[in-house]
Design an enzyme around this catalytic site. Structure first.
Site, PDB file in Angstrom:
ATOM      1  N   ILE A  19       8.228   3.374 -10.927  1.00  0.00           N
ATOM      2  CA  ILE A  19       9.247   4.163 -10.230  1.00  0.00           C
ATOM      3  C   ILE A  19      10.079   4.977 -11.231  1.00  0.00           C
ATOM      4  CG2 ILE A  19      11.397   3.941  -8.899  1.00  0.00           C
ATOM      5  CD1 ILE A  19      10.023   1.646  -7.340  1.00  0.00           C
ATOM      6  N   ASN A  95      17.315   2.017 -13.550  1.00  0.00           N
ATOM      7  CA  ASN A  95      16.103   1.647 -12.814  1.00  0.00           C
ATOM      8  C   ASN A  95      15.421   0.384 -13.337  1.00  0.00           C
ATOM      9  OD1 ASN A  95      13.353   2.218 -11.390  1.00  0.00           O
ATOM     10  ND2 ASN A  95      12.870   2.263 -13.570  1.00  0.00           N
ATOM     11  N   TYR A 162      15.915 -12.379  -7.626  1.00  0.00           N
ATOM     12  CA  TYR A 162      15.634 -10.944  -7.451  1.00  0.00           C
ATOM     13  C   TYR A 162      16.488 -10.387  -6.301  1.00  0.00           C
ATOM     14  CZ  TYR A 162      13.038  -6.583  -6.907  1.00  0.00           C
ATOM     15  OH  TYR A 162      12.702  -5.253  -6.817  1.00  0.00           O
ATOM     16  N   LYS A 166      19.554  -7.600  -6.504  1.00  0.00           N
ATOM     17  CA  LYS A 166      19.439  -6.306  -5.821  1.00  0.00           C
ATOM     18  C   LYS A 166      20.591  -6.106  -4.821  1.00  0.00           C
ATOM     19  CE  LYS A 166      16.079  -4.829  -8.184  1.00  0.00           C
ATOM     20  NZ  LYS A 166      16.247  -3.662  -9.042  1.00  0.00           N
ATOM     21  N   THR A 197       2.914   0.810  -9.176  1.00  0.00           N
ATOM     22  CA  THR A 197       4.014   0.359 -10.039  1.00  0.00           C
ATOM     23  C   THR A 197       3.673  -1.004 -10.650  1.00  0.00           C
ATOM     24  OG1 THR A 197       5.106  -0.811  -8.232  1.00  0.00           O
ATOM     25  CG2 THR A 197       5.738   1.490  -8.587  1.00  0.00           C
TER      26      THR A 197
HETATM   27  P1  NAD Z   1       7.532  -1.384 -13.589  1.00  0.00           P
HETATM   28  O1  NAD Z   1       7.272  -2.746 -14.086  1.00  0.00           O
HETATM   29  O2  NAD Z   1       6.390  -0.514 -13.192  1.00  0.00           O
HETATM   30  O3  NAD Z   1       8.423  -0.595 -14.641  1.00  0.00           O
HETATM   31  C1  NAD Z   1       9.609  -1.159 -15.127  1.00  0.00           C
HETATM   32  C2  NAD Z   1       9.897  -0.600 -16.484  1.00  0.00           C
HETATM   33  O4  NAD Z   1      11.110  -1.207 -16.922  1.00  0.00           O
HETATM   34  C3  NAD Z   1       8.812  -0.936 -17.523  1.00  0.00           C
HETATM   35  O5  NAD Z   1       8.414   0.234 -18.202  1.00  0.00           O
HETATM   36  C4  NAD Z   1       9.506  -1.925 -18.448  1.00  0.00           C
HETATM   37  O6  NAD Z   1       9.086  -1.802 -19.799  1.00  0.00           O
HETATM   38  C5  NAD Z   1      10.967  -1.541 -18.280  1.00  0.00           C
HETATM   39  N1  NAD Z   1      11.866  -2.629 -18.633  1.00  0.00           N
HETATM   40  C6  NAD Z   1      11.769  -3.944 -18.322  1.00  0.00           C
HETATM   41  N2  NAD Z   1      12.760  -4.632 -18.876  1.00  0.00           N
HETATM   42  C7  NAD Z   1      13.520  -3.749 -19.551  1.00  0.00           C
HETATM   43  C8  NAD Z   1      14.679  -3.852 -20.360  1.00  0.00           C
HETATM   44  N3  NAD Z   1      15.246  -5.046 -20.607  1.00  0.00           N
HETATM   45  N4  NAD Z   1      15.194  -2.730 -20.905  1.00  0.00           N
HETATM   46  C9  NAD Z   1      14.599  -1.533 -20.703  1.00  0.00           C
HETATM   47  N5  NAD Z   1      13.490  -1.368 -19.959  1.00  0.00           N
HETATM   48  C10 NAD Z   1      12.952  -2.471 -19.403  1.00  0.00           C
HETATM   49  O7  NAD Z   1       8.570  -1.581 -12.379  1.00  0.00           O
HETATM   50  P2  NAD Z   1       8.698  -0.803 -11.000  1.00  0.00           P
HETATM   51  O8  NAD Z   1       7.835  -1.519 -10.023  1.00  0.00           O
HETATM   52  O9  NAD Z   1       8.534   0.643 -11.183  1.00  0.00           O
HETATM   53  O10 NAD Z   1      10.212  -1.132 -10.625  1.00  0.00           O
HETATM   54  C11 NAD Z   1      11.274  -0.290 -11.065  1.00  0.00           C
HETATM   55  C12 NAD Z   1      12.536  -0.650 -10.308  1.00  0.00           C
HETATM   56  O11 NAD Z   1      12.325  -0.490  -8.915  1.00  0.00           O
HETATM   57  C13 NAD Z   1      13.000  -2.083 -10.516  1.00  0.00           C
HETATM   58  O12 NAD Z   1      14.408  -2.134 -10.591  1.00  0.00           O
HETATM   59  C14 NAD Z   1      12.510  -2.774  -9.274  1.00  0.00           C
HETATM   60  O13 NAD Z   1      13.260  -3.919  -8.961  1.00  0.00           O
HETATM   61  C15 NAD Z   1      12.691  -1.681  -8.241  1.00  0.00           C
HETATM   62  N6  NAD Z   1      11.841  -1.861  -7.057  1.00  0.00           N
HETATM   63  C16 NAD Z   1      10.490  -1.799  -7.182  1.00  0.00           C
HETATM   64  C17 NAD Z   1       9.697  -1.969  -6.045  1.00  0.00           C
HETATM   65  C18 NAD Z   1       8.189  -1.875  -6.124  1.00  0.00           C
HETATM   66  O14 NAD Z   1       7.507  -2.090  -5.104  1.00  0.00           O
HETATM   67  N7  NAD Z   1       7.621  -1.543  -7.268  1.00  0.00           N
HETATM   68  C19 NAD Z   1      10.307  -2.201  -4.797  1.00  0.00           C
HETATM   69  C20 NAD Z   1      11.698  -2.266  -4.733  1.00  0.00           C
HETATM   70  C21 NAD Z   1      12.470  -2.098  -5.865  1.00  0.00           C
END
Ligand code: NAD
Length: 259
Positions: A19, A95, A162, A166, A197
């Site tokens: 994302i 994010n 989690y 959130k 993702t």
């Molecule tokens: P992802 O795992 O694809 O990407 C997350 C990124 O965050 C990675 O590049 C990782 O290296 C980085 N990261 C992790 N810990 C970190 C830290 N301590 N400092 C800096 N960077 C860090 O995740 P995603 O699925 O794209 O999710 C992104 C956001 O969206 C999150 O907050 C997640 O909770 C939220 N979200 C995702 C979904 C989903 O279905 N993917 C649904 C609802 C909410």
């Protein structure tokens, strides 16, 4: 077509993957320069070009990778300072987020801090560091990435902390709209299950993805681009009278009844 964010500079945490990468590309598509702040430079998701490379290939905007750990205040401040050196931070997208861990009755304090440090303290640090500069600069837009998990609990390993983080991100957003206004607008995006993702790949197989898509009103999963478009809305003047808001970007999943 006129771009919505020409001349703006953004910091996006967790921007290497999923994302965060989609949001970075969408902001750059609209003309914003992007500081890609992440623990890693290469995406967690397979077969994907690193964010900075993709921005340079696909848009006229500039981008720079800055190593950043959102659990460390100085590290977050450094990413914000890079944006300040590029002309001033206009947009902060908090994010970065994780989910994993044992089932609730097997968790301990370490598991609690593992999730809350990234998902909630990391968002606090991003709002604190960017908010200070934005108030001093006289304007800015902060976008916090929450989740449908702020509205609905679910039973999966790691889910309790989690969901709690959130929900915390959403409430923090509501408070900060008042505290950092009128200079700074603070809004949240609540993604539903988003395909392509890292979190989706970690936690769900293809069958679960199909089942989840069928539960939405639009019969599909979200994409990082869908979230990117929501971020463009909150980053731009299109949302100039909107603050302390949380927007579900979930294909109707929560409001048509969820699972
Ligand atoms: P992802 O795992 O694809 O990407 C997350 C990124 O965050 C990675 O590049 C990782 O290296 C980085 N990261 C992790 N810990 C970190 C830290 N301590 N400092 C800096 N960077 C860090 O995740 P995603 O699925 O794209 O999710 C992104 C956001 O969206 C999150 O907050 C997640 O909770 C939220 N979200 C995702 C979904 C989903 O279905 N993917 C649904 C609802 C909410």
């Amino acid at each position: 077509m006129a771009e919505l964010l020409t001349g703006k500079t953004a910091v996006v945490t967790g921007a290497a993957s999923g994302i965060g990468r989609g949001i970075s590309l969408a902001l750059a598509r609209e003309g914003a320069d992007v500081v890609v702040a992440d623990l890693r430079e290469t995406p967690r998701t397979e077969d994907t070009t690193p964010t900075v490379e993709a921005i340079h290939e696909r848009t006229d905007a500039d981008a720079e990778y800055v190593e950043c750990d959102v659990t460390d205040y100085e590290s977050v401040e450094n990413a914000v300072d890079v944006a300040e050196e590029r002309g001033g931070i206009d947009i902060m997208v908090n994010n970065a987020g994780i989910t994993h861990g044992p089932t609730f009755l097997e968790t301990d304090e370490e598991d609690y801090y593992d999730i809350t440090d990234v998902n909630l303290k990391g968002v606090y640090f991003g709002c604190r560091a960017a908010g200070e500069r934005m108030v001093a600069n006289g304007s800015g837009s902060i976008i916090n990435v929450s989740s449908t998990a702020a509205n609905q609990g679910f039973d999966e390993p790691g889910a309790a902390f989690y969901c709690a983080t959130k929900g915390g991100v959403k409430s923090l957003t509501f408070a900060l709209g008042e505290i950092l206004g009128p200079e700074v607008r603070v809004n949240a995006i609540q993604p539903g299950f988003t395909a392509g993702t890292g979190l989706a790949a970690d936690n769900h197989d293809e069958e679960a993805e199909r089942a989840r898509a069928a539960e939405t009103a639009l019969d599909r999963l979200g994409t990082p681009e869908d979230l990117g478009n929501a971020a463009v809305f909150f980053a731009s003047d299109l949302s100039s009278y909107i603050t302390s808001e949380a927007l579900l970007v979930d294909g109707g999943w929560v409001n048509v009844g969820g699972p």
